[in-house]
Enzyme design. Sequence first.
Site, PDB file in Angstrom:
ATOM      1  N   ARG A   1     -57.342  38.544  14.513  1.00 58.31           N
ATOM      2  CA  ARG A   1     -57.548  38.558  13.070  1.00 58.31           C
ATOM      3  C   ARG A   1     -58.496  37.420  12.685  1.00 58.31           C
ATOM      4  O   ARG A   1     -58.461  36.340  13.277  1.00 58.31           O
ATOM      5  CB  ARG A   1     -56.204  38.384  12.332  1.00 58.31           C
TER       6      ARG A   1
ATOM      7  N   GLU B   1     -62.925  40.050   6.065  1.00 59.64           N
ATOM      8  CA  GLU B   1     -63.095  41.114   7.056  1.00 59.64           C
ATOM      9  C   GLU B   1     -64.513  41.658   7.035  1.00 59.64           C
ATOM     10  O   GLU B   1     -65.106  41.928   8.081  1.00 59.64           O
ATOM     11  CB  GLU B   1     -62.093  42.236   6.800  1.00 59.64           C
TER      12      GLU B   1
ATOM     13  N   HIS C   1     -65.220  45.825  13.463  1.00 58.02           N
ATOM     14  CA  HIS C   1     -63.815  46.184  13.674  1.00 58.02           C
ATOM     15  C   HIS C   1     -63.693  47.466  14.489  1.00 58.02           C
ATOM     16  O   HIS C   1     -62.991  48.416  14.125  1.00 58.02           O
ATOM     17  CB  HIS C   1     -63.119  46.345  12.308  1.00 58.02           C
TER      18      HIS C   1
END
Length: 328
Positions: free
Chosen positions: A239, A267, A286
């Site tokens: 993360r 993100e 991602h």
Amino acid sequence: MSGETRTAVLTPAALDRLARVADLVPGLLVTDFGADDPAQRGGLREAEVLFTGWGCPPLDPAALSAMPRLRAVIHAAGSVKHHITPDVWDRGIVVSTAATANAVPVAEYTVAAILFANKSVLESARVYRRARSRVNVLERFPGIGNYRRTVGIVGASRIGRRVVELLRPYDLRVLIHDPYLDEADARALGVERAGLDALVAASDVVSIHAPELPATRHLFDAPTLARMRDGATLVNTARGSLVDTDALVEELVTGRLNAVLDHTEPEVLPADSPLYDLPNVLLTPHIAGSQGGELHRLADAAVDELERYAHGLPFAHAVDPGVLHQQA
């Protein structure tokens, strides 16, 4: 689960398997437990098992009150922290997750990143592109290669352990840091246990696999990043919050470190972030977790669990509420 998740994960073959093992209402997709839908209310009232995925809303007291027969939740994805509440455990509901299946592609991505980093693949490709002629590799990259290099794994999680397993065929020294891992477990994994400071100072590549917890926020802060050896590579498939982004950027713009980042904080980085353009950074959107055809593995793993439940067998990948706080 969300409609997008259903489309991506539950192929016709997976739905056929589901229908063979359970009484299934194929057209019923629940995205909001409080929706004013008679068909949904009737389905939830009779449901013994919930088959969940990304986008599942929380199973809070109001949702659970609509499911008096619920006995199990099978999650065709990774973490269950987004929808499994303490009320689920209070009711004695058993929970399974496909997190082990989802760990496979993340570990594969990580191993590829480690081997490419030690082989200076990205940097040598840039040099070759600029030169457009023969490159003296030994002169430009005297330390290139994977033989006897040191890899540091931070977090003996499902993914961290899978990475260790996949690295076994290579001639690498593997260090691991995890406050919950004892010496006997480290020996069983075939790795050396190390403190975080010692690990980052000794490793040519450091790969992060720790969970996102209050205690792990900015685990890689400015002092920790400064301890990494010159030319080392940081790989983050965990993360983004585990790394202080500003501190990492400060190190990377100097060229002292390299990074392979599949997760960042935020993100989605702002458009003017240097991380998009730095030549010593590989930034991916991602993609390390299950994508495309890999999603079918999640469905297969979840249906396998449903078959075990139907035969009265315990889940192979049951979630233990006693250790969930330590996990992703």
